[in-house]
Design a protein around this motif. Structure first.
Motif, PDB file in Angstrom:
ATOM      1  N   TRP A 401      98.808  47.121  36.067  1.00  0.00           N
ATOM      2  CA  TRP A 401      99.893  46.556  36.869  1.00  0.00           C
ATOM      3  C   TRP A 401      99.457  45.294  37.608  1.00  0.00           C
ATOM      4  O   TRP A 401     100.235  44.350  37.761  1.00  0.00           O
ATOM      5  CB  TRP A 401     100.432  47.600  37.843  1.00  0.00           C
ATOM      6  N   VAL A 402      98.209  45.267  38.071  1.00  0.00           N
ATOM      7  CA  VAL A 402      97.709  44.051  38.721  1.00  0.00           C
ATOM      8  C   VAL A 402      97.604  42.922  37.704  1.00  0.00           C
ATOM      9  O   VAL A 402      97.910  41.764  38.016  1.00  0.00           O
ATOM     10  CB  VAL A 402      96.356  44.326  39.406  1.00  0.00           C
ATOM     11  N   ALA A 403      97.183  43.231  36.476  1.00  0.00           N
ATOM     12  CA  ALA A 403      97.114  42.212  35.425  1.00  0.00           C
ATOM     13  C   ALA A 403      98.486  41.599  35.186  1.00  0.00           C
ATOM     14  O   ALA A 403      98.625  40.375  35.039  1.00  0.00           O
ATOM     15  CB  ALA A 403      96.558  42.825  34.143  1.00  0.00           C
ATOM     16  N   ARG A 404      99.515  42.441  35.122  1.00  0.00           N
ATOM     17  CA  ARG A 404     100.876  41.935  34.937  1.00  0.00           C
ATOM     18  C   ARG A 404     101.266  41.011  36.091  1.00  0.00           C
ATOM     19  O   ARG A 404     101.851  39.938  35.877  1.00  0.00           O
ATOM     20  CB  ARG A 404     101.853  43.109  34.851  1.00  0.00           C
ATOM     21  N   LYS A 405     100.924  41.432  37.310  1.00  0.00           N
ATOM     22  CA  LYS A 405     101.323  40.665  38.496  1.00  0.00           C
ATOM     23  C   LYS A 405     100.683  39.280  38.510  1.00  0.00           C
ATOM     24  O   LYS A 405     101.357  38.266  38.706  1.00  0.00           O
ATOM     25  CB  LYS A 405     100.944  41.450  39.757  1.00  0.00           C
ATOM     26  N   ILE A 406      99.360  39.216  38.319  1.00  0.00           N
ATOM     27  CA  ILE A 406      98.686  37.920  38.440  1.00  0.00           C
ATOM     28  C   ILE A 406      98.998  37.029  37.242  1.00  0.00           C
ATOM     29  O   ILE A 406      99.038  35.800  37.373  1.00  0.00           O
ATOM     30  CB  ILE A 406      97.160  38.078  38.633  1.00  0.00           C
ATOM     31  N   GLN A 407      99.229  37.618  36.063  1.00  0.00           N
ATOM     32  CA  GLN A 407      99.549  36.790  34.901  1.00  0.00           C
ATOM     33  C   GLN A 407     100.942  36.188  35.019  1.00  0.00           C
ATOM     34  O   GLN A 407     101.178  35.054  34.610  1.00  0.00           O
ATOM     35  CB  GLN A 407      99.423  37.619  33.627  1.00  0.00           C
ATOM     36  N   VAL A 516      87.453  38.153  42.064  1.00  0.00           N
ATOM     37  CA  VAL A 516      88.329  37.059  41.650  1.00  0.00           C
ATOM     38  C   VAL A 516      89.766  37.544  41.520  1.00  0.00           C
ATOM     39  O   VAL A 516      90.715  36.884  41.972  1.00  0.00           O
ATOM     40  CB  VAL A 516      87.837  36.460  40.311  1.00  0.00           C
ATOM     41  N   VAL A 517      89.947  38.713  40.930  1.00  0.00           N
ATOM     42  CA  VAL A 517      91.292  39.265  40.737  1.00  0.00           C
ATOM     43  C   VAL A 517      91.937  39.584  42.085  1.00  0.00           C
ATOM     44  O   VAL A 517      93.143  39.365  42.280  1.00  0.00           O
ATOM     45  CB  VAL A 517      91.222  40.512  39.830  1.00  0.00           C
ATOM     46  N   HIS A 518      91.178  40.097  43.038  1.00  0.00           N
ATOM     47  CA  HIS A 518      91.721  40.348  44.381  1.00  0.00           C
ATOM     48  C   HIS A 518      92.235  39.059  45.008  1.00  0.00           C
ATOM     49  O   HIS A 518      93.306  39.041  45.639  1.00  0.00           O
ATOM     50  CB  HIS A 518      90.643  40.971  45.273  1.00  0.00           C
ATOM     51  N   ARG A 519      91.495  37.976  44.828  1.00  0.00           N
ATOM     52  CA  ARG A 519      91.937  36.698  45.403  1.00  0.00           C
ATOM     53  C   ARG A 519      93.194  36.196  44.697  1.00  0.00           C
ATOM     54  O   ARG A 519      94.092  35.639  45.346  1.00  0.00           O
ATOM     55  CB  ARG A 519      90.807  35.677  45.294  1.00  0.00           C
ATOM     56  N   LEU A 520      93.269  36.390  43.389  1.00  0.00           N
ATOM     57  CA  LEU A 520      94.468  35.995  42.659  1.00  0.00           C
ATOM     58  C   LEU A 520      95.673  36.815  43.105  1.00  0.00           C
ATOM     59  O   LEU A 520      96.775  36.280  43.283  1.00  0.00           O
ATOM     60  CB  LEU A 520      94.241  36.170  41.153  1.00  0.00           C
ATOM     61  N   SER A 522      96.080  38.271  46.040  1.00  0.00           N
ATOM     62  CA  SER A 522      96.433  37.829  47.395  1.00  0.00           C
ATOM     63  C   SER A 522      97.223  36.524  47.351  1.00  0.00           C
ATOM     64  O   SER A 522      98.214  36.352  48.073  1.00  0.00           O
ATOM     65  CB  SER A 522      95.167  37.652  48.237  1.00  0.00           C
ATOM     66  N   ALA A 523      96.784  35.597  46.491  1.00  0.00           N
ATOM     67  CA  ALA A 523      97.498  34.323  46.363  1.00  0.00           C
ATOM     68  C   ALA A 523      98.903  34.541  45.816  1.00  0.00           C
ATOM     69  O   ALA A 523      99.867  33.884  46.252  1.00  0.00           O
ATOM     70  CB  ALA A 523      96.713  33.376  45.458  1.00  0.00           C
TER      71      ALA A 523
END
Length: 768
Positions: A401-407, A516-520, A522-523
């Motif tokens: 789900w995080v992958a979907r969100k940041i992508q 890196v993913v946490h920062r993405l 958050s952004a």
């Protein structure tokens, strides 16, 4: 990793080479060569080197054999690299005698085109070959792993946390974060003795039981590690925590990894959370929430304890030890209910992925168990429990789900992880072995592969299916990090997990990719609140370069962990007489046939390796009437599902998936890593399959014995060192004397004059 950049000329197709199906000395690995049994692979020859990528090497100074120059203070020694692929390295040293049988870190200075050997210089003496600490340092250096103590400047960036001044949550953070401390039952499930607790879980029912909320709460490392800080730069360089058989080297300072970022029980911690609202009946997702939270984990469980609670067994939960009987029963019931609900949800999530073609793979995972003081208590292969799958499924769900969100927020600058489909030829051993055993493996898609593996079961021997899954794992392509701008969307697919997008979000304490993913994330959340497009943290090119760096470091970490496990296995068996010690005899199952032997798996010790049926003297293994084996003159013949040996005793047959008895010994190498040697002593099982269960007691003794022997050797070395003359700083650090004499310099002049006459006047002038 650290390879030369070369120019390769592709050979004509009729000169392409396949794979030889004979056993080699390298632990049963196949070597390239001609073979009529396998498809030839594209083959080329190196015709030029564009760029050298030197790294540090570990070498061993061989014992003096009388052929080396006898210069009193300066000698040019051909040292033998630990990596057998590297040629000997010529070293000039004035301490050759003192360094005999020692491992030394060296760097290559030059390699003349007219010489077989490169020239180098010593950098650091690691210690005597064979000692535990020396071998561990060798593993790190050979895998380009540099993990010095964290600097004072890095530690000054850390928040203060001490008994006198304990760390407390910031009221500003309390106001900005979602507070889950009183509303959610949060708990962790990890290996026993785990200090770096990255993740916790929660599950609760609401709306009169019509809805469920599943929560995954991950340590908020980025709150403490600012981008571009010294700690961040060091973490990026390391890229991961390095786990060896008896120790680990953290990516972050201990005040974070084992304290403030670790989601320990009973203390307030910052987290990054994903909360799903699910329909209680169908478990369909109604909505999902991402954000920063404050949590307080109520229970810090280990896998075996959580499984015992799920099984309805009597188990002591430390956090409930001080409660009264009635209150304890209520809270224990609440915890057990949460675990049961979590298991129910995880089964549903797994079933969803199974329908898409997710693979259940198998590996030989051996881990060290540590006590509260950090001492090793056992080295055990991981025993599968359902709670392992429950926790893993929740983590996979969060990562997806995080992958979907940041992508979606950063289509061209998101860090994802993909797993390409394996090449079909890599499945050849799996398909052939399964076919010989009467099973059909379909490798056309991941779904077909998963279904056929599920059907390939021998009710009498569960090891058969496990071995087939291990061969499947070996055939897999490597999962890699990448920037979404560097791949087309159809390449994002994760073959093993059967997910269209995937990343790593759940372990930021030990993986820099997760940071890196946490920062993405958050952004992305900041941009969402602001209503505008998010600003990417890095360009596609920068992110792709970082992804390649992390991929390289992950490969190094895996290699180091594997070699470390093999080191402990060798150190254990090295001190035992294989002819008399029953711990050197074990049950093994044949999983592959070769021209001159078989490959076997010893489940008791997690060892895979070759067993030769024909030795270099031309003798073959002959089995007597009672099954015992001995070497006799004869011949060997290979078939698809078995191998036979013929001698004066008759014909002996060894079939695929047969259980045999092997004797384990150590093939010692003075300059290289030791390796285990497996020899068949009977064509009968050592134990019946029903009783062939891994013995944790035996493995506990294995590690304890290795550590004890290492301590004794260290004490003996210390006593010997005390009797030696005291060395100067130059001799200790660089293995060089303070002032070379005239004789040693003239010896150098004599040797250098043969290669470079122009140097003679310069050297003579310096000696005048």
């Amino acid at each position: 990793m650290h390879c030369d950049v070369v120019v390769v000329e592709l050979l004509p197709k009729n000169e392409w080479r396949g794979k030889i199906s004979t056993l080699t000395e390298a632990q049963g690995e196949e070597k390239s060569g001609e073979s009529g049994d396998s498809q030839p692979l594209p083959t080329g020859r190196v015709v030029g080197i564009l760029q050298r990528n030197w790294r540090d090497y570990v070498v061993t100074f061989p014992p003096r054999d009388g052929t080396q120059p006898q210069s009193r203070n300066s000698q040019r020694i051909l040292a033998v690299p630990w990596d057998h692929r590297i040629p000997k390295i010529r070293i000039s040293t004035q301490q050759a005698d003192a360094l005999q049988d020692h491992r030394v870190m060296v760097r290559i200075d030059s390699w003349e085109s007219t010489s077989l050997y490169p020239n180098g210089h010593s950098v650091r003496v690691l210690g005597r070959a064979g000692e535990l600490e020396t071998e561990v340092q060798t593993i790190l250096i050979e895998n380009c792993i540099h993990v010095p103590p964290f600097s004072d400047a890095q530690l000054k960036e850390m928040p203060v946390s001490s008994p006198e001044k304990p760390w407390q949550v910031d009221p500003v953070q309390v106001a900005e974060r979602r507070d889950l401390r009183d509303s959610h039952l949060v708990f962790s499930v990890d290996p026993k003795g785990c200090e770096d607790v990255d993740d916790t879980l929660s599950v609760r029912s609401f709306a009169d039981g019509k809805l469920l909320e599943l929560g995954v709460h991950i340590a908020d490392v980025t709150h403490f590690v600012s981008e571009g800080s010294l700690t961040d730069l060091e973490a990026r360089t390391r890229a991961t925590t390095y786990y060896l058989a008896d120790r680990r080297y953290d990516m972050l300072p201990a005040v974070l990894s084992a304290d403030l970022c670790s989601l320990l029980g009973g203390v307030d911690r910052y987290a990054m959370s994903v909360l799903w609202e699910l329909d209680a009946h169908t478990l369909a997702v109604n909505q999902v929430w991402f954000g920063r939270t404050i949590i307080r984990s109520s229970y810090q469980l280990h896998y075996e304890l959580a499984q015992a609670l799920l099984n309805g067994e009597q188990a002591e939960v430390a956090e409930l030890g001080q409660l009264g009987s009635e209150e304890k029963d209520v809270k224990l019931s609440e915890l057990t209910q949460a675990l049961e609900t979590l298991t129910h949800v995880a089964r549903h999530l797994r079933a969803q992925r199974d329908r898409g073609g997710a693979l259940e793979l198998e590996g030989v995972e051996v881990r060290a168990q540590l006590d509260e003081d950090g001492n090793i208590t056992a080295l055990v292969p991981r025993q599968p429990l359902e709670v392992h799958e429950t926790v893993a499924e929740c983590m996979i769900y969060a990562n997806h789900w995080v992958a979907r969100k940041i992508q979606e927020s950063f289509p061209h600058q998101a860090l994802l992880r993909y797993h390409p489909p394996p090449r079909q030829e890599f499945f050849s051993q799996l398909v052939e072995s399964a076919k010989a055993g009467g099973y059909t493996i379909d490798t056309r898609t991941n779904k077909a592969l998963a279904d056929s593996l599920d059907r390939a079961v021998d009710p009498q021997d569960p090891l058969v299916n496990r071995l087939l899954r291990m061969m499947t794992t070996q055939a897999m392509s490597e999962a890699l990090y990448f920037s979404t701008g560097a791949q087309s969307v159809d390449q994002f697919y994760h073959y093993g997990l059967a997910l269209d997008r995937y990343t790593h979000f759940t372990s930021p304490i030990r993986r820099y990719a997760d940071v890196v993913v946490h920062r993405l994330l958050s952004a992305a959340l900041t941009a969402e609140r602001g209503g505008g497009p998010g600003r990417a943290l890095s360009s596609n090119k920068q992110l792709e370069e970082m992804a390649q760096h992390i991929n390289n470091k992950n490969r190094a970490a895996k290699r180091a962990q594997k070699i470390s496990t093999e080191l402990f296995q060798c150190l254990y068996f090295k001190e035992r007489d294989p002819q008399t010690d029953q711990r050197c005899v074990a049950d093994a199952v044949i999983y592959s046939i070769r021209d001159n032997g078989v490959l076997v798996f010893v489940s008791e010790y997690g060892v895979k390796g070759p067993v030769y049926m024909k030795n270099r003297e031309g003798q073959v293994v002959a089995a007597g009437p009672d099954g015992s084996c001995e070497w006799q003159s004869g011949s060997v013949r290979r078939f698809s599902d078995h191998i036979t040996t013929t001698s004066s005793c008759g014909t002996s047959t060894f079939r695929l998936f047969d259980h045999v008895t092997v004797r384990i010994s150590v093939h010692s190498s003075h300059c290289h890593a030791d390796r285990l040697n497996l020899e068949v002593v009977s064509n009968q099982p050592y134990r019946s399959a029903a009783t062939q269960q891994p013995s944790s007691q035996g493995r506990s003794q294995l590690v304890q014995e290795v550590v004890r022997l290492a301590e004794e050797a260290y004490q003996q070395a210390q006593e010997k060192a005390a009797r030696r003359p005291k060395l100067s700083r130059e001799e200790r650090e660089f293995s060089q004397s303070k002032t070379p004499n005239l004789y040693s310099l003239l010896e150098e002049v004599r040797e250098l004059a043969l290669m470079d006459p122009d140097m003679i006047p310069q050297v003579c002038a310096s000696t005048a």
